[in-house]
Enzyme design. Structure first.
Site, short mmCIF file in Angstrom:
data_model
loop_
_atom_site.label_atom_id
_atom_site.label_comp_id
_atom_site.label_asym_id
_atom_site.label_seq_id
_atom_site.Cartn_x
_atom_site.Cartn_y
_atom_site.Cartn_z
N LYS A 182 -0.31 -1.36 3.97
CA LYS A 182 -0.78 -2.56 2.71
C LYS A 182 0.55 -2.72 1.83
O LYS A 182 1.58 -1.95 2.20
CB LYS A 182 -1.71 -2.02 1.92
CG LYS A 182 -1.56 -1.03 0.80
CD LYS A 182 -2.77 -0.70 -0.15
CE LYS A 182 -2.47 -1.54 -1.41
NZ LYS A 182 -1.65 -0.69 -2.41
N HIS A 225 -5.47 3.38 3.26
CA HIS A 225 -5.48 4.81 3.51
C HIS A 225 -6.61 5.47 2.59
O HIS A 225 -6.85 6.57 3.17
CB HIS A 225 -4.15 5.32 2.90
CG HIS A 225 -4.14 5.56 1.60
ND1 HIS A 225 -3.58 4.55 0.51
CD2 HIS A 225 -4.39 6.57 0.59
CE1 HIS A 225 -3.83 5.06 -0.70
NE2 HIS A 225 -4.08 6.10 -0.75
N LYS A 272 -9.75 9.25 3.48
CA LYS A 272 -10.27 10.26 2.99
C LYS A 272 -11.51 10.74 3.62
O LYS A 272 -12.19 9.71 3.32
CB LYS A 272 -10.41 9.92 1.62
CG LYS A 272 -8.95 9.55 0.91
CD LYS A 272 -9.07 9.20 -0.71
CE LYS A 272 -7.75 8.44 -1.24
NZ LYS A 272 -6.51 9.43 -1.01
N ASP A 297 -3.07 -4.08 -6.42
CA ASP A 297 -2.44 -3.03 -6.02
C ASP A 297 -3.82 -2.25 -5.53
O ASP A 297 -3.66 -1.42 -4.54
CB ASP A 297 -1.72 -2.17 -7.19
CG ASP A 297 -1.20 -0.86 -6.64
OD1 ASP A 297 -0.64 -1.02 -5.46
OD2 ASP A 297 -1.19 0.21 -6.97
N HIS A 321 -8.65 -0.80 -1.92
CA HIS A 321 -9.17 0.59 -2.13
C HIS A 321 -10.67 0.33 -2.42
O HIS A 321 -11.52 0.99 -2.18
CB HIS A 321 -8.45 1.39 -2.87
CG HIS A 321 -6.93 1.54 -2.29
ND1 HIS A 321 -6.69 1.32 -0.88
CD2 HIS A 321 -5.63 1.66 -2.76
CE1 HIS A 321 -5.36 1.68 -0.67
NE2 HIS A 321 -4.61 1.91 -1.87
N LYS A 374 -3.33 3.21 -14.31
CA LYS A 374 -2.27 4.45 -14.34
C LYS A 374 -2.33 5.09 -15.73
O LYS A 374 -2.49 4.61 -16.67
CB LYS A 374 -1.01 3.76 -13.84
CG LYS A 374 -1.15 3.03 -12.58
CD LYS A 374 0.13 3.29 -11.63
CE LYS A 374 0.01 2.87 -10.27
NZ LYS A 374 -0.57 3.67 -9.41
#
Ligand code: BG6
Length: 507
Positions: free
Chosen positions: A165, A195, A199, A252, A257, A357
């Site tokens: 990505k 990704h 998990k 992002d 995700h 963040k």
């Protein structure tokens, strides 16, 4: 609990890593290959050809990666998890590593690669090309591979391309990239990575839902009030300012995700566990996310940008003071959105997503909030205001599932207390240290596309977030929040408006 038997070895092949000198290769790909080697999952005929611009040769490549792996093992903070390196497993892998200095934008690179692979054909006719490079190279590398005939597999072998990505930065660019690589490769050769799908706890969502009889009867608008998906990080933008300031929190994290988490939670049961059956259902639910009007998109979103603060005792500089960030940046480092899924199962159930963040906790979870009991018998004896039952799928850092409900306090009178039934992965399973990339590499080597995103899945996701990106263009900037807090006030207001609140972050 006993360990499960190991899966079969992946077939022999060459893995060509474009961007082999970069951070991803060092931090995640090579450690994952080492873990696969340690688990005995790579065939003797496996080899890695690292390709990158930087100077180096086979020896310096091996030594550099070996040292880096040692430093990861010594560090408590790396994703690697292993405390020491097994010399046998490392030597096995190191013997199979080679390096070529090359320019990705030069056809000669690909001709040389073709000759090298031809020379090795006997041992490794199958090839996985892994694009661990900046996104601007994705289309170009695939076209040059095709031009050099490298995407055509000899009989009985495979040629696959694994792509990192970000896949596009809006709907138009994602479509253009899909078209471009689609002209060179069949969809069955393309492995688009997210990704989060590597998990364990994310993969467990499907097992929780479809491998048990207890949850699925409740898993719909009749019993579920709302769903919250949270990915809170304590890290700031660190050294990624150049990329992040153009991307922002939504691009992002959300169409990739968080939507993958949403898809796992909201998809219909697939007819089978076959890759396309699973991917079709995931795609269908992402397609059903309502496309907001600009006005709704503004009302149903909250953005924040962190200012200076302290996280876990560490001082964090304001986002605008981070390297390579515009000092007047209006990029969001926190985003919350309210989404609706327009299908029978989820009509009227809001999905609240938030990610940010420099927050006060590292906590990724999905909270399924159930509707209250139809009649409140115990209102007068409850401990505090009655909280709805919820099922929390804890993705990281602590991995597990918790069900929260009311119980009677011991004693002669009836008073209620909130209690939890908690399943913690680490209590039940001994797991080997893993980066999450082991599965994403192994599955690609064995040709299982279940955990990889299809072209349509990517485009549905971008289509659903475009109204937010478009609406923000003409709106004010993000609201400030202090690093180390739980985000901007606007995010709380988004839920308060609906009479709800965010599940507190778990520290
Ligand atoms: C990446 C984002 O894809 O995922 C990062 O670009 C983010 O900004 C990361 O920090 C989060 O992944 P994880 O596995 O650390 O939760």
């Amino acid at each position: 609990m006993a360990k499960s038997p190991p899966p079969p070895k992946a077939p022999a092949c060459a893995m060509v890593i474009f961007g082999a000198g970069g951070d991803l290769a060092k931090r995640l790909l090579v450690p994952a290959l080492y873990n696969l080697s340690r688990a005995g999952l790579l065939a003797d005929g496996f080899k890695v050809i690292g390709v990158d611009h930087g100077a180096g040769d086979d020896e310096s490549f091996r030594l550099g990666l070996g040292d880096f792996l040692e430093s990861l093992a010594a560090s408590k903070d790396s994703e690697f998890g292993a405390a020491r390196i097994d010399p046998k497993a490392w030597t096995w892998l190191a013997d199979r590593l080679s390096y070529r200095v090359a320019d990705f934008e030069d056809d000669a690179t690909y001709q040389r690669l073709a000759s090298a692979l031809e020379a090795a054909e006997g041992a490794a006719p199958s090839v996985l090309f892994y694009l661990a490079v900046a996104p601007r190279f994705f289309g170009d590398i695939v076209e040059r591979l095709a031009k050099a005939g490298l995407t055509r597999a000899p009989a009985g072998a495979f040629r696959r391309v694994e792509i990192e990505k970000p896949f596009g930065d809006d709907l138009a660019s994602a479509k253009a990239l899909n078209r471009r690589i689609g002209r060179c490769l069949d969809e069955s050769q393309i492995y688009r990575i997210d990704h989060f799908l590597g998990k364990e706890t994310v993969r467990n969502i499907m097992v929780t839902r479809f491998g048990n009889g207890v949850f699925e009867p409740l898993w719909n608008r009749m019993h579920i009030d709302s769903v919250q998906i949270t990915a809170a990080e304590t890290v700031g933008v660190e050294l990624r300012g150049a990329y992040y300031d153009r991307a922002g929190a939504l691009r992002d994290m959300v169409p990739n995700h968080l939507f993958q988490l949403l898809a796992m939670v909201a998809m219909e049961p697939p007819n089978s566990f076959a890759p396309d059956a699973v991917r079709a259902e995931k795609g269908r639910v992402i397609e059903a996310i309502r496309h907001q009007t600009p006005g709704q998109a503004l009302a149903d979103s909250a953005r924040g940008q962190y200012r200076a603060g302290t996280v876990d005792g560490r001082k964090i500089v304001a986002y605008r003071d981070a390297p390579n960030v515009d000092p007047a940046s209006r990029t969001e480092t926190f985003v919350a959105v309210k989404l609706s899924i327009d299908n029978w199962r989820w009509a009227g159930v809001p999905f609240y997503l938030r990610t940010g963040k420099a927050m006060n906790a590292h906590d990724t979870h999905i909270a399924i909030q159930f509707k209250p009991a139809p009649h409140t018998l115990f209102q007068d004896v409850a401990e505090g205001p009655s909280e709805p039952n919820d099922l929390v799928l804890q993705i990281q850092p602590r991995e597990g599932i918790g069900l929260h409900f009311e119980a009677k306090r011991p004693g002669p009178d009836v008073t209620l207390a909130k209690v939890a039934m908690d399943f913690c992965y680490a209590d039940y399973f001994q797991s080997e240290p893993a980066t999450g990339y082991e599965t994403l590499i192994y599955d690609c080597l064995i040709g299982d596309q279940t955990l990889f995103k299809r072209a349509d899945d990517i485009e549905f996701a971008w289509r659903a977030v475009m109204p937010f990106l478009d609406a923000w263009k003409g709106a004010g900037g993000p609201q400030a929040y202090a690093a180390g807090s739980d985000g901007p006030k606007a995010a709380d207001a988004l839920l308060a408006r609906d009479g709800r609140h965010w599940r507190p972050l778990c520290r």
